[in-house]
Scaffold this motif. Sequence first.
Motif, PDB file in Angstrom:
ATOM      1  N   PRO A 151       1.423  -0.638  -5.261  1.00  0.00           N
ATOM      2  CA  PRO A 151       1.407  -1.270  -3.937  1.00  0.00           C
ATOM      3  C   PRO A 151       0.332  -2.348  -3.821  1.00  0.00           C
ATOM      4  CG  PRO A 151       1.674   1.097  -3.717  1.00  0.00           C
ATOM      5  CD  PRO A 151       1.406   0.839  -5.174  1.00  0.00           C
ATOM      6  N   SER A 153      -2.045  -4.824  -1.466  1.00  0.00           N
ATOM      7  CA  SER A 153      -2.688  -4.859  -0.148  1.00  0.00           C
ATOM      8  C   SER A 153      -2.655  -6.269   0.416  1.00  0.00           C
ATOM      9  CB  SER A 153      -4.139  -4.371  -0.249  1.00  0.00           C
ATOM     10  OG  SER A 153      -4.182  -3.022  -0.669  1.00  0.00           O
ATOM     11  N   SER A 154      -2.314  -6.367   1.692  1.00  0.00           N
ATOM     12  CA  SER A 154      -2.323  -7.659   2.382  1.00  0.00           C
ATOM     13  C   SER A 154      -3.748  -7.957   2.874  1.00  0.00           C
ATOM     14  CB  SER A 154      -1.350  -7.645   3.549  1.00  0.00           C
ATOM     15  OG  SER A 154      -1.686  -6.617   4.458  1.00  0.00           O
ATOM     16  N   SER A 158      -3.368  -3.503   4.820  1.00  0.00           N
ATOM     17  CA  SER A 158      -2.129  -2.731   4.836  1.00  0.00           C
ATOM     18  C   SER A 158      -1.275  -3.096   3.618  1.00  0.00           C
ATOM     19  CB  SER A 158      -1.349  -2.997   6.125  1.00  0.00           C
ATOM     20  OG  SER A 158      -0.991  -4.372   6.209  1.00  0.00           O
ATOM     21  N   PRO A 159      -0.433  -2.164   3.152  1.00  0.00           N
ATOM     22  CA  PRO A 159       0.410  -2.484   1.981  1.00  0.00           C
ATOM     23  C   PRO A 159       1.488  -3.506   2.321  1.00  0.00           C
ATOM     24  CG  PRO A 159       0.949  -0.314   2.868  1.00  0.00           C
ATOM     25  CD  PRO A 159      -0.270  -0.774   3.595  1.00  0.00           C
ATOM     26  N   SER A 161       5.003  -5.084   2.520  1.00  0.00           N
ATOM     27  CA  SER A 161       6.317  -4.450   2.654  1.00  0.00           C
ATOM     28  C   SER A 161       7.286  -4.976   1.608  1.00  0.00           C
ATOM     29  CB  SER A 161       6.889  -4.697   4.049  1.00  0.00           C
ATOM     30  OG  SER A 161       7.221  -6.067   4.215  1.00  0.00           O
ATOM     31  N   SER A 162       8.340  -4.181   1.356  1.00  0.00           N
ATOM     32  CA  SER A 162       9.367  -4.613   0.406  1.00  0.00           C
ATOM     33  C   SER A 162      10.100  -5.847   0.916  1.00  0.00           C
ATOM     34  CB  SER A 162      10.360  -3.475   0.173  1.00  0.00           C
ATOM     35  OG  SER A 162      10.929  -3.041   1.394  1.00  0.00           O
ATOM     36  N   SER A 198      15.504   0.444  -0.851  1.00  0.00           N
ATOM     37  CA  SER A 198      14.203   0.998  -0.487  1.00  0.00           C
ATOM     38  C   SER A 198      14.410   2.276   0.297  1.00  0.00           C
ATOM     39  CB  SER A 198      13.400   0.004   0.362  1.00  0.00           C
ATOM     40  OG  SER A 198      13.179  -1.206  -0.329  1.00  0.00           O
ATOM     41  N   THR A 202       7.663   0.227   2.339  1.00  0.00           N
ATOM     42  CA  THR A 202       6.712  -0.278   1.342  1.00  0.00           C
ATOM     43  C   THR A 202       7.059   0.139  -0.074  1.00  0.00           C
ATOM     44  OG1 THR A 202       5.298   1.641   1.804  1.00  0.00           O
ATOM     45  CG2 THR A 202       4.799  -0.417   2.976  1.00  0.00           C
ATOM     46  N   ASP A 203       8.332   0.451  -0.347  1.00  0.00           N
ATOM     47  CA  ASP A 203       8.740   0.656  -1.749  1.00  0.00           C
ATOM     48  C   ASP A 203      10.014  -0.116  -2.003  1.00  0.00           C
ATOM     49  OD1 ASP A 203      11.140   2.336  -1.291  1.00  0.00           O
ATOM     50  OD2 ASP A 203       9.717   3.855  -0.635  1.00  0.00           O
ATOM     51  N   TYR A 215       8.596  -1.219  -7.190  1.00  0.00           N
ATOM     52  CA  TYR A 215       7.381  -1.465  -6.418  1.00  0.00           C
ATOM     53  C   TYR A 215       7.034  -0.162  -5.710  1.00  0.00           C
ATOM     54  CZ  TYR A 215       4.370  -3.392  -2.702  1.00  0.00           C
ATOM     55  OH  TYR A 215       3.339  -3.655  -1.821  1.00  0.00           O
ATOM     56  N   ASP A 216       6.096   0.577  -6.286  1.00  0.00           N
ATOM     57  CA  ASP A 216       5.728   1.885  -5.760  1.00  0.00           C
ATOM     58  C   ASP A 216       4.543   2.400  -6.565  1.00  0.00           C
ATOM     59  OD1 ASP A 216       5.870   4.059  -4.097  1.00  0.00           O
ATOM     60  OD2 ASP A 216       7.912   4.631  -4.635  1.00  0.00           O
TER      61      ASP A 216
END
Length: 358
Positions: A151, A153-154, A158-159, A161-162, A198, A202-203, A215-216
């Motif tokens: 993941p 980070s922005s 925060s992570p 998003s997909s 997804s 966030t995956d 993405y995970d």
Amino acid sequence: MESQTRLTGTLRALLQFDVAEAIELGALHTILGTSPSRREPAFRHPSPEYVRFERPPVIEHAGSRPVGTDPAVEARIRYFDYGVASVELQMSFKASWDELVLLAHRWIMSPELETCANDLLKESLKRTGSALRNSYPNWISEDYYIVQVDPISSADGSPVSSESLLRDRGPSIAQIVRGEDMPLSTSERQEVLQSSMSYHPTDLLVVGWVAAFIYDGRADAAPTIDLLEYANTQLLEFRYYDDVLTDVLADVYKRLEKRRSMWSRWRFARDAESLNTIRLDYQELAERTDNAIKFLSDMFYARAYRLAAARIGVSDYRNLVTDKLNTARDLYESMVNEFHQGRAFFLEFIVVIILLIE
């Protein structure tokens, strides 16, 4: 999302070999000194208890070894009861998006990976070969590659998003899945990215015929990697039976084209029995592979498996084998009928001889 964002994750090469008709997992555990796993894969999403491997494969960890220019590649071998050995070569990375595209291209195109996997498996089979049942002198193989990205980070912590990942880095992801070092056309990129799904925001999973992008987190991605590996073992088995049936049917056609005599029909019983044995062997294999993992029809991992099976060609090869099996069934019935006709003629001939003698 900046192209120079530092990414971390793993590169995996799954190099699979069809080595035998079956592998005795109990005997293999004894040789390796291991014990059966309690439940695999460890699904992280809510799932019923019966969603598991019916007969979990045996895992042999082979340590770290250099491959080409990569100094430390972790290796392990996973043995499936239906005769497939899957060698996984894994390497961690830290790279920008541009660097990851080139790294994935080099990884996918590297001939050293297959050589390393082949040598590693041959070395292992010197110790574990007694667990193989009806081992094959020549192996057919499949290779598949998985790029797992941790993941990101922005700016606010925060992570990412997909959805943002596909929007901002879609072209790079498409190149990774295709194993290309040059940008793809818009239509090709769209074709690749339509095979994405997804579970959480966030995956992300994007599946291609030669590689997949995940993405995970590393632990969370493990069940998806297991399913991708399993789908490729199915492809390998269907490829094997497609080759076998192609050769058998070609041989049967040659025999049927020859000029037939009354006595040649007696050989049809033996030929038909051989053909039927192959049909039964395939049906047993299909049942074992289909039942190797139990799925709930509407769960995420079942959909992930169906997506992978469609993209890597499992469905296509299965249809090819099914068509050839239908042809084999028709030929079997025809040959049996020919045999019965020949036997009936022979019995009638003997009766006539007996009547003439009397």
